[in-house]
Design an enzyme around this catalytic site. Sequence first.
Site: not given
Length: 790
Positions: A196-197, A249, A253, A262, A264, A277, A281
Site C-alpha cells: 500500500l505504501g 494509508t 504512513e 506500529h 503492537w 495504546t 499480540a
Amino acid sequence: MRQLLYIFALSILTNFAAHAQRRPEPCATMEMDSLRRLRFPSEGSLDDFERDLQRKMVELKSKMASSRGAADIITIPVVVHVIHNGEAVGVGRNISQAQIQSQIETLNEDFRRRVNTNGFNNDARGADIEIEFCMAQFNPNGQRMTEAGIDRVNGNRTSWARTDIEGSLKPTTSWDPNKYYNIWVLDFAAQDDNLLGYAQFPSSSGLSGIPSGGGAASTDGVVINYANFGNSQKGSFSLLRAPYNLGRTLTHETGHWLGLRHIWGDAACGDDFCADTPTQASESRGCQKGRISCGGANMVENYMDYSDDGCFNIFTKDQKTRMRTVMEVSPRRASLLTSNVCGQLISGSPIPNFVAENRTVLLGGQVRFTDLSTNFPTAWKWEFEGGDPATSTSQNPTVTYTTAGKFKVTLTVSNTAGTSAPLVRTEYVEVINAGLCATVTNFSGTGTVLRQTGGTGYIAGQNSRRTQAVAELYSNPLGYTNLRGATLKFGVAKAAKSTETESVVRVKVWNARGFQGGPGSELTVKEIPLRKILDDVKNNRETKVVFDQNINLLSQNNLAFLIGVEFDYVAGDTVALVTTRDGESLNATSWERNSSGSWDRYIVRTGLNIAHSITADVGMKPSVQIQASAQFINPGEAVILQARGAGVINWSPSEGLSSTLGPQVTARPTRTLTYLVKGSGSDVCRDSASATIYVRNVQILGSETLPDKELTLSPNPTDGMVEVKFTNSLRGKVLLRLRSITGAEVWRAEFEKNTDAFVQPINVRTYPAGDYFIDLQLGDYADRKRLVKF
C-alpha cells in the site's frame, strides 16, 4: 499500512511500512528503515533515544497542560509527486486534482479529529493532534504552482520496484525535505504488488543514540500506491480499491513519518512507546472490534494498526505527544514550520540558515552542508574556516577537513531583493585527530546463537527458511573512508566429512544504497575455508578476515556499509553467527536476504531486534592487504600473491616463494602455509597482513607455519597490568612498543621468544587513562592491538 506491506523507514527507532487484496504484511515501513546507526560507546543506543524522547514528551505535556490543553497549530507543507506514464491528467496513474484533494482533506480530518471521521469524536481516548497539512503554493524556485501542491512527473514506465524508487526516482524528483513533505504516488511493480505504501522515519534529531547522518534527505517522505490514495466517500474515484479506499494509508504512513511505531510494537505484545495504546499480540486485520490479546482489548481502530480503512478512527494522546515532540527535535521536520511555501510569497532579501550533516568529523573526513535559508535565495556564499574548499557558491556544498580543531562556518545569501547579513557560527565543526584507525561494531551484549522458531537451523545461519545471507549495517557517522577487513564470531560450525576440506563461507561487503538503506551493490567478497571457521569455533575464537584490497567508502557516495555472510546449503554443512540476545540491541541494524533474494530487516521478518557479532576494521588511511589467486592448491602449484597499500613490501617465510621483496610474488608451497607481508614507506593504518594457502592432502588445519594465535591483550581494558600474548613457531627478539592514540611512542622494550608461546606482562599503571596501541614486531611478523587504560 495495513494489510499490505506498509514500509516505514525507522530513522531513529526502527522502520516500519499493500493492494486491493488482503496481504500478510500490510505495512512495509519497518522494512524501509533508512537509518544507519553506527554504535560508538559515547553515542548511546535506541534506548537512549527513547529515554530522551520521553523526557521531551514530558516537557511538551507540561507545556500543553499549562496552556489548558491547547497547542499551537502546526502546519506542514505538502508536495504530491504524481508519477505517471504519459496518461492524461485524471486518467489512470495520473490521478486527478480532486482525488489528491480528497486525500489531503482526509489527512487533515484524521489529524484534527474532525466530525466526519468515523466515530472519532465519540472515543474519549482520541486526540486532536493539532497538526494540519497544506498544499504548497510555491515550487523550490519560488514560482507559484499551477496546481497547488502537485508535481506531475512522467516516469516513462507503468510501475516501479522499490529499489528503483529509492535508487533513482526519489533522488531525481525529491523537493527539499527541509521545506516540503514529499509524497510520491505511483503504481508498484508486480513484485511489490502487496504494497500500500511506505515511509521514512524522522532522522538527525540531535538526541543521543541517533547517527548524525540519519536517513537520506533524498529519500525522505512517503510512497503510496495510486489506487489507495484518496477517499472514495469524497468523490467518484473509480481507481480506488476497497477496503483501502478511504485515505487511511497516508494517515498511517504519515504517523510513521512523524515517529510513531506500529501499535503492537512490531513484536508479540511489544512496546510502541505510547503508554495509552493497549498492548496487543500482533497486527489486526479487517475490523476485529472486541479482539483480546496480551490480557486486554486491542485498539484495532488505531491508525497505526493494520485494520481496514473503514475501521480506523483514532490517534491517542501519547501518540500526539510523540509526534509533536518529533516536530521539535528532528531538524528536517522542525524546519518545515518555517519554509513559507504555503502562504503568500514573501518579498525581500533572504534570511540565511543552514545545518551540517555531521558536526564532528575525523581528520580527512567530509562534512555535507544543507542550506535552510528562507525567502528563496538564488546565490550562496560560504566560508569554511579550516576547510577544503575554503569558500563555495554551491547551495549544498561538501567540505573536507584536513586540520584538527574547531572551525567556524559563514553563510551569506542573496536574491533579486538584496543580500543578507552573514550568518556566522563559531566552532561549528570539530575535527578530531584521534581514532583515525579503529574497529567499530554494533554488538554489545550477551553472545547468543539463536535457533529458528518453528523450524530447524539458526536465525543467523543456515535454516529451513533457506535464508541466503545475513548482514550488519554500519552507518559510519564519523566518516571513515577505508574498510580493510572484519572480525566475525561464529557460534556454530559443522561440516560434512566429504566437504570439510573444500567448503567455503563467503564474507561479503555491500554499500548501503539498496532499498531503504539496506544492502545495495556488492563491494567485495572473501571466501573463508570452512575448516578455518571449524577450528575457530572449536577454540572459541573469532574469525578474522582481511579483504583482498582496500574498500574506498568515499567512492560509494554514501559512507554507510554492510558486512555479512552468504550461505550455501550443502548437506551436512552448517554455520551460524553469534548475535546479541533479542532486545539487547534495539538499533535495527541486522538484515537478512530470504530464499527469493529479497533483503529485509530481522525486526520485520522475525520480530527480533539483535546485532551480529561482526566488527569492521576501518580507518581514514588504507592498510596493507594481500590478494591470493587461489586458496586451495595441490602441492607445488603456483599461487600469485599480490600485496597492496605500502611502498616497500617484505614477505615471510621464504619457503616456496619466488622472492621475499616486492608487491607481487609467486608461491609454490608443498604444505599448508601462512605467508606474512610487512609494508613500509607509506602512511597506513595497518602495515602487515597474512594469507593462508591450503595444500590438499598434506597438512590438516593447525599445522600452518604462521601464525597459530594472533596477538591478544588481557585484560583489556585494564587499570594497570596487561599481558601481551601470541603463539607461532618463530623465535628471536620481540620488540614491543606502547603508543599513544596519536601514534607517539611512550614506551618500548625488547624480549626474547624461545618457545611457540609468548607471554609478557606490561605495567601501564602510571600512564594516563585513555586509548593506546601496543605494537609487536618479531622479524617480519608484526601486529598491533588497541589497549584501553582506565
